[in-house]
Design an enzyme around this catalytic site. Structure first.
Site, mmCIF file in Angstrom:
data_model
loop_
_atom_site.group_PDB
_atom_site.id
_atom_site.type_symbol
_atom_site.label_atom_id
_atom_site.label_comp_id
_atom_site.label_asym_id
_atom_site.label_seq_id
_atom_site.Cartn_x
_atom_site.Cartn_y
_atom_site.Cartn_z
ATOM 1 N N ARG A 53 42.639 41.678 30.484
ATOM 2 C CA ARG A 53 43.154 41.002 29.285
ATOM 3 C C ARG A 53 42.466 39.074 28.764
ATOM 4 O O ARG A 53 43.075 38.575 29.698
ATOM 5 C CB ARG A 53 44.289 40.687 29.337
ATOM 6 C CG ARG A 53 45.653 40.767 28.054
ATOM 7 C CD ARG A 53 46.564 41.118 28.515
ATOM 8 N NE ARG A 53 47.235 42.081 29.220
ATOM 9 C CZ ARG A 53 47.345 43.108 28.945
ATOM 10 N NH1 ARG A 53 47.776 43.434 27.436
ATOM 11 N NH2 ARG A 53 47.669 44.097 29.675
ATOM 12 N N ASP A 109 51.910 47.436 40.677
ATOM 13 C CA ASP A 109 50.906 47.659 40.754
ATOM 14 C C ASP A 109 50.470 47.981 41.200
ATOM 15 O O ASP A 109 49.826 47.956 42.233
ATOM 16 C CB ASP A 109 51.124 45.736 40.790
ATOM 17 C CG ASP A 109 49.306 45.637 39.454
ATOM 18 O OD1 ASP A 109 49.332 44.634 39.457
ATOM 19 O OD2 ASP A 109 48.356 45.917 40.289
ATOM 20 N N ASP A 119 47.809 46.040 43.275
ATOM 21 C CA ASP A 119 47.961 44.571 44.082
ATOM 22 C C ASP A 119 48.836 45.456 45.828
ATOM 23 O O ASP A 119 48.228 45.399 46.970
ATOM 24 C CB ASP A 119 49.574 44.562 43.611
ATOM 25 C CG ASP A 119 48.582 42.975 42.733
ATOM 26 O OD1 ASP A 119 47.191 42.815 42.803
ATOM 27 O OD2 ASP A 119 49.417 42.513 41.892
#
Lengths: 218, 579
Positions: free
Chosen positions: A112, A210, A213
């Site tokens: 991002r 996530d 993760d």
């Protein structure tokens, strides 16, 4: 897991058997230990890859059996490669390798952009002859579809035909499927589960957290 | 005692077997600190000797004879119809087999009137031989001669010496001074022996106590025997009890002059058991001889056959063995015949193609896909490398294991996802165990472990007789959890050919208390004929199959099939690299 009918075309959802739900119940559970998360994710990924490989064409081939009799069978056609979206997509590479030992794997890093808040391409390394190949695009979660759309644009700009791309993910949101298919209606999405919605933070709800993760020890 | 074993076996080969005796046999008994499951031929050969003698050494030659004996002899019955699709896991060479479609069709036409719907395993109809006679008459020699000659897996030798009743402390004092009578029928627990044989006959595990002659008590050990094709009960009072006699198919009395018995007994007691002459003679005069006259000799009347002069009587023994062999051949033929007749009459028998739709609760066939067809082609291709063969078999095996797990039971569960959202889903109800049929089922081990890393795995060795095709169970070693309630079992076998091995394996599981509906057979290639038999014999067992081989695919001109696996186990041979 209600699935709006308008988004299911060109989506190959794995059959929602109890056994598959059982696997998902483990990786969705927030109390699941990492080793189990990795093991059971890998089992689901394996099913996704098998489903993806089944989409590939075959051609007729005559072979000789140990009895020296000719048998008309089929042979796998066409070269394939995997393209994983770094980092979470890399978790699916082993599953692909389990089914295609020497498969080539390209990488795309999308993050991002802090200024625009839009996904931005940072890095790509793809097989030279990718335009001749069937491509398995690997990203475990299809939420908004932002990075997957960007990655697919990279593939198409490298000459890959859309009908030769298969997008494999473990969990998708209807919003992501719609966004992706608005851009690339002819690309097949192969997924193991479709959740009802995105939450206000654009996370798949109820989701599994996530993926990167949980898979990669952070 | 050792010389007594040699004398009845003049064959030179035996002497060499004795001299090359391994020590493994004695550990067979002595290792049983805990409950040990002993299966005939779990040393690849045939027999379980169960006998406990005072010092063990006089027993060794018997063990060793059985351990080192070649498994098969030439004195087997010839092939009969239907036996060409031998399920032998010793993998007959692929090119050596030849199919006679016509004779096969004919045999099925002939059998079509008599359809059998249940499978009766050979061990619930064991052939039971009782051998009685006075002490020192040569019973043990004759028993071991019989076992050696019939050479059948799952032959169990039950010595009544194991069934001596434990003595009370004051009785033990008498025993130590030689004043206790071991020769009356009351000294032996014939009821317990009856129970052991009955258990075996009804497909349960039989428990054999171990008696210590030094302690005059039963030891902690129990020898567990499961499944017997032939049971030889040997002991002076073997024919005493009417109930025990009623179980026997053949009752033999060994009638040797008591003078000769005494001579043998003295040499055994003094040389092997360290007794003194006076003590041995005292016992003979007080107990052994009178009780032989009083209790043992009268049982001669119940015998079917009397062997005078004991083990010296070569003619009688060879006639006896011929008779037993004939009975065993008949038994084996009945078993094969029954396997043959396990045909699916409900759906039109063999004349109608097997349709998985008719067995929705039992049969799951992997959907045909490009990948499954491609893998099938690679596995059939004789030019595929072993590397490829193993890789692609593992792939399809993983798919099969996953498919089998789909049919297991699940229970509802509510979990919380990392977003702290409650989510209702399901999770597996129980942990299955796996049982692999050696060796073809072992091809699934890699994929099984990748899917269920902690699964407990049991093994069964079932081999078909190379001449008759009759399946024979050689070894079973099953996880303890198999006896838990409603344990789910994945039974693994890469190929079903005649179905005989799988049928037998399922029966073993049922005998261990597993319910039919809890068994899922996982098999890659299943021949229609074998598959029908399994479906017929066990109507609740689930079978997950990769590919079914239909008879219509056999080329009627050549009698050959492009799909090699109709009659040959080739998957394990290629997977493990032995072909």
């Amino acid at each position: 897991m209600s699935t709006p009918t308008d988004i299911t075309s060109n989506v190959l959802l794995l059959e929602q058997t109890n056994q598959l739900k059982g696997l998902y119940s483990i990786i969705r559970n927030k109390n699941t230990h990492r080793s189990d998360f990795v093991f059971y994710s890998d089992r689901i990924i394996r099913l996704l890859v098998e489903r993806g490989l089944d989409q590939l064409p075959v051609k007729q081939a005559d072979i000789t059996t140990p009895l020296d009799v000719t048998y008309s069978g089929v042979e796998f056609l066409g070269k394939i490669c995997g393209v994983s979206i770094v980092r979470a997509g890399e978790s699916m590479e082993q599953g692909l390798r389990d089914c295609c030992r020497s498969v080539r794997i390209g990488k795309i890093l999308i993050q991002r952009d802090e200024e625009t808040a839009l996904p931005k391409l940072f890095y790509e390394k793809l097989p030279e002859d990718i335009e001749d190949r069937y491509v398995f695009l690997l990203d475990p979660m299809l939420a908004t579809g932002g990075s997957a759309i960007l990655a697919t644009e990279v593939l198409i700009s490298r000459g890959v035909k859309p009908e030769r791309i298969f997008f494999l993910n473990l969990l998708a949101a209807p919003e992501g499927i719609k966004a992706y298919h608005d851009k690339f209606p002819e690309i097949k999405i192969i997924t193991g589960g479709i959740d009802p919605k995105l939450d206000e933070k654009k996370r798949i709800d109820p989701g599994l957290g996530d993926f990167g993760d949980r898979y990669y020890c952070i | 005692m050792q010389h007594q074993f040699r004398s009845p076996f003049p064959k030179s080969s035996l002497v060499s077997e004795l001299s090359s005796a391994s020590t493994s046999s004695s550990s067979l008994i002595s290792n049983s600190d805990v409950e040990t499951t002993l299966i005939a031929a779990n040393k690849t050969n045939a027999t379980v000797p169960i006998a406990q003698h005072e010092q063990g050494q006089d027993q060794d030659p018997l063990h060793n004879i059985q351990q080192n004996r070649p498994r098969r002899r030439s004195s087997r019955i010839g092939p009969k119809n239907g036996s060409y699709y031998s399920a032998s896991s010793s993998a007959p060479s692929l090119s050596a087999t030849s199919l006679h479609l016509d004779s096969h069709a004919a045999s099925h036409a002939a059998n079509s009137e008599a359809v059998i719907e249940r499978y009766t395993p050979p061990w619930t109809e064991p052939y039971i031989i009782g051998i009685a006679g006075p002490s020192g008459s040569g019973k043990t020699s004759i028993a071991s001669k019989i076992i050696q000659e019939i050479n059948t897996p799952w032959t169990v030798l039950l010595s009544l010496d194991n069934y001596y009743k434990p003595l009370l402390p004051e009785q033990r004092k008498l025993a130590l001074t030689g004043d206790w009578n071991f020769d009356t029928p009351d000294a032996v627990d014939l009821e317990l022996c009856y129970q052991t044989v009955l258990d075996l006959k009804e497909g349960r595990k039989g428990h054999v106590p171990v008696y210590s002659f030094t302690e005059h008590a039963r030891t902690q050990d129990i020898i567990t025997v499961y499944g017997a094709n032939v049971i030889v009960i040997e002991g002076i009072h073997a024919l005493h009890d009417e109930k025990l006699r009623s179980l026997m198919n053949l009752k033999v009395y060994v009638d040797t002059e008591l003078d000769i018995c005494l001579a043998r007994r003295l040499s055994r007691d003094i040389l092997s058991r360290g007794r003194d002459l006076a003590g041995a003679l005292n016992q003979w005069g007080r107990f052994v001889k009178p009780d032989a006259e009083r209790f043992v000799k009268p049982t001669m009347r119940s015998a079917d056959l009397i062997v005078p002069r004991g083990s010296e009587n070569v003619v009688a023994i060879s006639l006896l063995i011929k008779h037993i062999k004939k009975q065993l051949i008949k038994k084996s033929e009945r078993h094969l015949d029954m396997l043959d007749k396990l045909t699916d009459a409900v759906n039109g028998g063999m004349s109608v193609k097997l349709d998985p739709k008719n067995h929705p609760d039992q049969l799951v066939v992997l959907p045909e896909s490009n990948q499954s067809k491609g893998i099938y082609t690679i596995l059939l291709n004789k030019h595929s490398s072993r590397d490829d063969f193993i890789f692609y078999f593992d792939r399809i095996a993983t798919t099969l294991v996953n498919k089998a797990l789909e049919s297991h039971e699940f229970k509802p569960v509510t979990i919380e996802t990392p977003l702290n959202v409650q989510f209702r889903t399901v999770e597996p109800q129980d942990t299955p165990i796996a049982v692999s049929i050696i060796r073809s089922g072992d091809c699934f081990m890699h994929s099984l472990r990748k899917t269920l890393p902690e699964i407990a795995v049991g093994k069964l060795l079932i081999q078909s007789d190379s001449l008759t095709g009759e399946p024979q169970l050689h070894t079973e070693s099953l996880p303890l959890s198999i006896s838990a309630k409603n344990t789910k079992v994945l039974l693994l076998d890469a190929q079903i050919i005649s179905g005989a091995a799988v049928i037998m394996a399922i029966q073993v599981l049922l005998d261990h208390g597993v319910r039919e509906e809890d068994i899922s057979v996982i098999c890659y290639l299943a021949n229609e004929i074998g598959l029908r038999r399994v479906l017929m014999a066990f109507k609740k067992v689930k079978i997950v199959v990769g590919v079914i081989g239909f008879r219509e695919n056999i080329n009627p001109d050549s009698g050959e099939n492009a799909e090699v696996w109709f009659r040959s186990r080739f998957i394990d041979a290629r997977y493990f690299g032995t072909s």
